[in-house]
Structures are given as structure tokens and as C-alpha cells.
Enzyme design. Structure first.
Site, PDB file in Angstrom:
ATOM      1  N   ALA A 118       0.422  -1.146   0.175  1.00 50.05           N
ATOM      2  CA  ALA A 118       0.056  -0.042   0.119  1.00 50.05           C
ATOM      3  C   ALA A 118       1.129   1.149  -0.254  1.00 50.05           C
ATOM      4  CB  ALA A 118      -0.810   0.129   1.182  1.00 50.05           C
ATOM      5  N   ASP A 130      10.181  12.632  19.765  1.00 53.03           N
ATOM      6  CA  ASP A 130      10.360  11.152  19.656  1.00 53.03           C
ATOM      7  C   ASP A 130      11.816  10.371  20.460  1.00 53.03           C
ATOM      8  OD1 ASP A 130      11.096   9.524  17.282  1.00 53.03           O
ATOM      9  OD2 ASP A 130      13.103  10.069  18.241  1.00 53.03           O
ATOM     10  N   LYS A 143      10.379   6.502  22.335  1.00 54.68           N
ATOM     11  CA  LYS A 143      11.728   5.389  22.138  1.00 54.68           C
ATOM     12  C   LYS A 143      11.259   4.929  24.243  1.00 54.68           C
ATOM     13  CE  LYS A 143      13.741   6.402  17.947  1.00 54.68           C
ATOM     14  NZ  LYS A 143      14.386   7.633  17.963  1.00 54.68           N
ATOM     15  N   GLY A 160      17.626   5.330   9.285  1.00 54.69           N
ATOM     16  CA  GLY A 160      18.364   5.340   7.375  1.00 54.69           C
ATOM     17  C   GLY A 160      17.474   4.205   7.326  1.00 54.69           C
TER      18      GLY A 160
HETATM   19  N1  LIG Z   1      13.598   6.318   8.232  1.00 53.08           N
HETATM   20  C1  LIG Z   1      13.620   5.653   8.889  1.00 53.08           C
HETATM   21  O1  LIG Z   1      14.702   6.116   9.011  1.00 53.08           O
HETATM   22  C2  LIG Z   1      12.955   4.801  10.558  1.00 53.08           C
HETATM   23  C3  LIG Z   1      13.713   4.294  11.481  1.00 53.08           C
HETATM   24  C4  LIG Z   1      13.576   3.697  12.330  1.00 53.08           C
HETATM   25  C5  LIG Z   1      11.646   4.022  12.449  1.00 53.08           C
HETATM   26  N2  LIG Z   1      11.202   4.376  11.304  1.00 53.08           N
HETATM   27  C6  LIG Z   1       9.878   4.640  11.346  1.00 53.08           C
HETATM   28  O2  LIG Z   1       9.043   3.828   9.671  1.00 53.08           O
HETATM   29  C7  LIG Z   1       7.932   3.996   9.899  1.00 53.08           C
HETATM   30  C8  LIG Z   1       7.818   4.587   8.252  1.00 53.08           C
HETATM   31  O3  LIG Z   1       9.603   5.154   8.421  1.00 53.08           O
HETATM   32  P1  LIG Z   1       9.665   5.818   6.595  1.00 53.08           P
HETATM   33  O4  LIG Z   1      11.088   6.657   7.092  1.00 53.08           O
HETATM   34  O5  LIG Z   1      10.203   4.716   5.736  1.00 53.08           O
HETATM   35  O6  LIG Z   1       8.845   6.540   6.197  1.00 53.08           O
HETATM   36  P2  LIG Z   1       7.831   7.560   4.483  1.00 53.08           P
HETATM   37  O7  LIG Z   1       9.801   6.733   3.813  1.00 53.08           O
HETATM   38  O8  LIG Z   1       7.315   8.720   4.735  1.00 53.08           O
HETATM   39  O9  LIG Z   1       6.832   6.330   3.982  1.00 53.08           O
HETATM   40  C9  LIG Z   1       5.920   6.251   4.134  1.00 53.08           C
HETATM   41  C10 LIG Z   1       5.401   4.940   3.060  1.00 53.08           C
HETATM   42  O10 LIG Z   1       3.795   4.576   3.647  1.00 53.08           O
HETATM   43  C11 LIG Z   1       2.997   5.457   2.548  1.00 53.08           C
HETATM   44  N3  LIG Z   1       2.054   5.676   3.133  1.00 53.08           N
HETATM   45  C12 LIG Z   1       1.834   7.265   4.116  1.00 53.08           C
HETATM   46  N4  LIG Z   1       0.131   7.266   4.809  1.00 53.08           N
HETATM   47  C13 LIG Z   1      -0.475   6.210   3.783  1.00 53.08           C
HETATM   48  C14 LIG Z   1      -1.672   5.469   3.598  1.00 53.08           C
HETATM   49  N5  LIG Z   1      -2.666   6.619   4.691  1.00 53.08           N
HETATM   50  N6  LIG Z   1      -1.913   5.300   2.666  1.00 53.08           N
HETATM   51  C15 LIG Z   1      -1.287   4.518   1.997  1.00 53.08           C
HETATM   52  N7  LIG Z   1       0.042   4.312   1.757  1.00 53.08           N
HETATM   53  C16 LIG Z   1       0.966   5.706   3.098  1.00 53.08           C
HETATM   54  C17 LIG Z   1       3.688   6.597   1.855  1.00 53.08           C
HETATM   55  O11 LIG Z   1       2.435   6.217   0.506  1.00 53.08           O
HETATM   56  P3  LIG Z   1       3.749   7.230  -0.396  1.00 53.08           P
HETATM   57  O12 LIG Z   1       5.210   6.830  -0.740  1.00 53.08           O
HETATM   58  O13 LIG Z   1       3.240   7.270  -1.873  1.00 53.08           O
HETATM   59  O14 LIG Z   1       4.093   8.504  -0.031  1.00 53.08           O
HETATM   60  C18 LIG Z   1       5.312   5.811   2.307  1.00 53.08           C
HETATM   61  O15 LIG Z   1       5.185   5.108   1.107  1.00 53.08           O
HETATM   62  C19 LIG Z   1       7.864   4.507  10.633  1.00 53.08           C
HETATM   63  O16 LIG Z   1       6.293   4.973  11.194  1.00 53.08           O
HETATM   64  C20 LIG Z   1       9.285   5.559  11.556  1.00 53.08           C
HETATM   65  O17 LIG Z   1       9.010   6.064  12.873  1.00 53.08           O
HETATM   66  C21 LIG Z   1      11.983   4.751  10.000  1.00 53.08           C
END
Ligand SMILES: NC(=O)c1ccc[n+]([C@@H]2O[C@H](COP(=O)([O-])OP(=O)(O)OC[C@H]3O[C@@H](n4cnc5c(N)ncnc54)[C@H](OP(=O)(O)O)[C@@H]3O)[C@@H](O)[C@H]2O)c1
Length: 428
Positions: free
Chosen positions: A43, A201, A205, A302
Site C-alpha cells: 500500500a 521522539d 523510544k 536510515g
Molecule cells: N526512516 C527511518 O530511518 C526510520 C527509522 C526507524 C523507524 N522508522 C519508522 O518507520 C516508519 C516508516 O518511516 P519512513 O521513513 O519509511 O516513512 P516514509 O518514507 O514517509 O514512508 C511512508 C510510506 O507510507 C505510505 N503511506 C503513508 N500514509 C499512507 C496511507 N494513508 N495509505 C497508504 N500508504 C501510505 C507512503 O506512501 P507514498 O510513498 O505514496 O507517499 C510511503 O510509501 C515510521 O513509523 C518511522 O517512524 C523510520
């Protein structure tokens, strides 16, 4: 071949890396684990967005419920972030008896007990190794390997953005603003960095770490948190002069009468293992009577490191599905006995701008003494009309330290309480 159908909620930074691993390393994972992990539904929000890995149009959907309800999906991975719709989707999957892997610390901190109870009821795993410390294995060590340890204290540097900023400020003399701008340019800080720099944040944690370390739910509302936005490079300079470095710490501690969980920037002696954690690296330091001290360090965020932790959980959950066993709960849901932050004993570093007059130091020491706070060391700088006093106190209750601070602000010869930073060392 043991096949498990994976449904992915989100294909962003973490989800994109996970897709790449599941597609490109499919055979390697199969050879290593004996599992055929098939990505069946994904999704996203925006269908038209360019993705680093092209996915079959039949796999993609903009309705995340499709993923959860797909009968070919046996395991749901939530990497969309945010509280809703992620929360309802995770619940829906668990209630349908599908194991869930999530990286969403905000969701866990806000609704952990409800989600864990739903997983328990269905007897399926809810795994979240990536929710704290990104690629660092910390959830499983705390909840499984150290399950029998009477953990005394967990102290973590769990926010890479702020650790990057503090490193730049202390090592290169960067201003708070320049350090933040650089963190944003390098992609460490979000466009809206409030949750990082305000400590929210890290508080989410900390609540998760505390719940695992002490086997009871700490609750995000009980976590005192303060961010790094009031720190200046002058604080960094003075910290170094006194033999400390400043880090944003998430602390979960067993005290007489219960547990306290808190987040604040604190001075750490330069010899403390966490003082050496630089840049965006995260680290979690655990103290316990049998294990002594343990340090887990590595990339706290990351796409690739975080996806590595998510993939580990996916493999673990897939093994559990195939074993067909009911999964025992990893966290007890009783509420923790809590010690209010006001009662926690802390040492303070206080920087005062004062009139350089005879008797000022005695007056200042008198105000601390009146509130039961004794002074450990004093450093004075400046001549002429004004002077700067750097005071480090001994341990006293937070409430006493705050009362002393308020009294100091009332003194005629104290121009300002320029800065207050708590000082941490070993467990009391
Ligand atoms: N990034 C990191 O380094 C990291 C590290 C640890 C934990 N996390 C956690 O991992 C999770 C994801 O982080 P991320 O950085 O990967 O986020 P992100 O890059 O913003 O990706 C979110 C994804 O979810 C999709 N999405 C959001 N709302 C949606 C909805 N209502 N319906 C369908 N799809 C939806 C988005 O679609 P689109 O692509 O179409 O916009 C995107 O593909 C978060 O909870 C974050 O706290 C992230």
C-alpha cells in the site's frame, strides 16, 4: 518450500529498502532461512510516485485495507508511520490472526498495550525491533536475552538528529541553528524537526525501552521530556572545560519505590562509553547486577539499517507462523509503579551571570543550601562588572534543584540563570 505471503503498508524510506531486499535477495534469504518470503501486496499513498524498484501494478494499492484483508497475505509489515490509519490497520491485522511487524515507535508508545493485548488474544507475534535504535538489535536482547536480568538502568542516545547536532556544536563550535540546518540538508532532520529536537521522539523510544527493561508498561504520558533547543555552543564549551560532553539522553531507571523514565540533555563525563557516540549514531547502555554494563551501538535510522531490523522480524514471525505455535507475550501489561520526576535525584550544572561583587558567591551558595542542595564545584570567569559562575551541584531531588533555581533568579546580584543542564554519571 515454506512460503509466507507478505503485505506491506508503506513503501517509503524503510519500506523501499525492505522491498529491495525481499526482491533482490530473495534467493539468498531462502538459502539462509529456508523461507520463501513472497511480497504479495504493497500500500502506498501516491500510485504515480517513482519508486526505486518497479512493482507489478497488481501488487500496488492505495487502499491499505486491501493489504490487510488479502487472503494471500499471511504477515503484515507496517512501515507507513503516524498514528492513523496505521493503528487501526495493525489492530485489524492482529485481530485477523496475522502477525505484524512494525517500525512505528510513535504508534507503539501511544497504543502499545492495546496492540499487545490484541496480539496476545490472537496468539500471533507483534514485533518491533526497528522501532528503537533503527538497525541496532535492542528490543530482542532486552525482551528475550535479558528477560531474567533485574535491569537497573537503561540510558540511550536514541535520536540521531540531535546527536548529530550536539556533535557538531561540541566538536566544531557550530551554533544550534547552523547544526540544525546542516542536519536538515544531510537528511537527518525532518522538514518539521519538532519531535527530534523537542525530545518527543526520544520519549516514545524511552517508554518502549522502559517497558521492555522493567517488564511493565511505562506509558508515554509519564515520560518527562526536554529537548536540546535551549543549549548553546557556550554550554558545550563549558561542559568540555569541566570534563563533560552534552548528550540528549533517554533514561529508564529502577529507583527505590518504582521506575522513572525521562529524556533530557545531560552532561556525561568524557570517559563514559556514551560520550564517545558521535554524529547520527545511536547507542543504548544497559546496567544490571549480573551483566554489569552492556553497550549496543550503531546506525539508529536510515532505510537500509532499519529495513535490516524489519527483515529480521519478518523472518522471525514467518518462522513462528510455520511452527504453528501460540506466541507467548513478550511484555507484561501491568502498569509500572512510577517515581515522579520531581523526586528523582539529579546533579545540576548551573551557569549564572552575576555582578562581580564581594559576597555574591556566598549568597548563591546560601540559596542552594537553603533548598538542601550542596555544591560540588564552582568555576568563575570574568572580571570587572560582571562574572560567570559555573556551578555543579551534588545530587538532590529535582524539586529542590528547581526551587533553588527560582530563588537564584530572585537575587539582585544574579543577572540571569543563563543555563541549567543535568549531570549524569553512573547509576546512584
Ligand atoms: N526512516 C527511518 O530511518 C526510520 C527509522 C526507524 C523507524 N522508522 C519508522 O518507520 C516508519 C516508516 O518511516 P519512513 O521513513 O519509511 O516513512 P516514509 O518514507 O514517509 O514512508 C511512508 C510510506 O507510507 C505510505 N503511506 C503513508 N500514509 C499512507 C496511507 N494513508 N495509505 C497508504 N500508504 C501510505 C507512503 O506512501 P507514498 O510513498 O505514496 O507517499 C510511503 O510509501 C515510521 O513509523 C518511522 O517512524 C523510520
Amino acid at each position: 518450500m515454506k512460503t509466507v505471503g507478505i503485505g506491506l503498508l508503506g513503501a517509503g524510506i524503510v519500506g523501499g529498502s525492505l522491498i529491495r531486499r525481499l526482491v533482490e535477495e530473495h534467493s539468498a534469504i531462502e538459502a539462509k532461512t529456508g523461507l520463501n518470503l513472497e511480497l504479495r501486496r504493497v500500500a502506498v499513498r501516491d500510485f504515480a510516485k517513482e519508486r526505486s524498484i518497479a512493482l507489478d501494478a497488481a501488487v500496488l494499492t492505495i487502499d491499505p485495507v486491501d493489504v490487510v484483508d488479502d487472503p494471500n497475505v499471511g504477515l503484515v509489515v507496517e512501515v507507513m508511520g503516524g498514528l492513523e490509519p496505521a493503528g487501526e490497520l495493525v489492530l485489524r491485522a492482529l485481530r485477523a490472526g496475522k502477525p505484524v511487524v512494525t517500525a512505528n515507535k510513535a504508534l507503539l508508545a501511544a497504543r502499545g498495550p492495546e496492540l499487545i493485548a490484541a496480539a496476545e488474544e490472537s496468539g500471533v507475534p507483534l514485533l518491533f525491533e526497528a522501532a528503537v535504535g533503527g538497525g541496532i538489535p535492542i528490543i530482542r536482547p532486552l525482551s528475550e536475552t535479558l528477560a531474567g536480568e533485574q535491569v537497573q538502568r537503561v540510558v540511550g542516545i536514541v535520536n540521531g538528529t540531535t546527536n548529530f547536532m550536539l556533535t557538531r556544536m561540541s566538536e566544531d563550535g557550530a551554533s544550534y541553528r547552523d547544526a540544525l540546518e546542516e542536519a536538515q540538508t544531510l537528511g537527518y532532520a525532518e522538514a518539521d524537526p519538532t519531535a527530534d529536537i523537542g525530545g518527543g521522539d526520544a520519549a516514545a523510544k524511552a517508554a518502549i525501552l522502559a517497558s521492555l527493561a522493567f517488564g511493565m508498561w511505562a506509558g508515554i504520558d509519564n515520560v518527562y521530556h526536554q529537548g536540546i533547543d535551549s543549549l548553546t555552543s557556550a554550554d558545550m564549551k563549558w561542559a568540555a572545560e569541566l570534563g563533560y560532553t552534552i548528550k540528549l539522553l533517554a533514561i529508564a531507571e529502577r529507583l527505590e519505590g518504582g521506575v522513572n523514565v525521562r529524556v533530557y540533555p545531560a552532561m556525561l563525563p568524557v570517559a563514559h562509553p556514551l560520550a564517545a557516540i558521535r554524529g547520527s549514531t545511536n547507542a543504548i547502555f544497559i546496567e544490571g547486577p549480573s551483566i554489569g554494563e552492556l553497550l549496543f551501538a550503531g546506525p539508529g535510522a536510515g532505510g537500509e539499517p532499519t529495513a535490516s531490523a524489519v527483515l529480521g522480524d519478518v523472518i522471525d514471525a514467518a518462522r513462528e507462523i510455520l511452527a504453528g505455535a501460540q506466541v507467548a507475550p513478550r511484555i507484561q501489561l501491568s502498569s509500572a509503579e512510577l517515581v515522579p520526576f520531581e523526586d528523582v535525584q539529579t546533579k545540576w550544572y548551573v551557569r549564572l551571570e552575576v555582578d562581580d561583587q564581594p559576597g555574591v558567591l556566598a549568597q548563591v551558595a546560601g540559596e542552594f543550601g537553603r533548598h538542601g542542595v550542596s555544591i560540588k564545584s564552582v568555576l568563575q570567569e570574568g572580571t570587572g562588572d560582571d562574572a560567570t559562575l559555573m556551578i555543579v551541584t551534588h545530587r538532590a531531588a529535582e524539586s529542590q534543584q528547581r526551587a533553588a533555581r527560582s530563588s537564584l533568579e530572585e537575587l539582585d546580584n544574579v543577572r540571569s540563570v543563563a543555563s541549567v543542564v543535568r549531570v549524569e554519571s553512573a547509576a546512584p
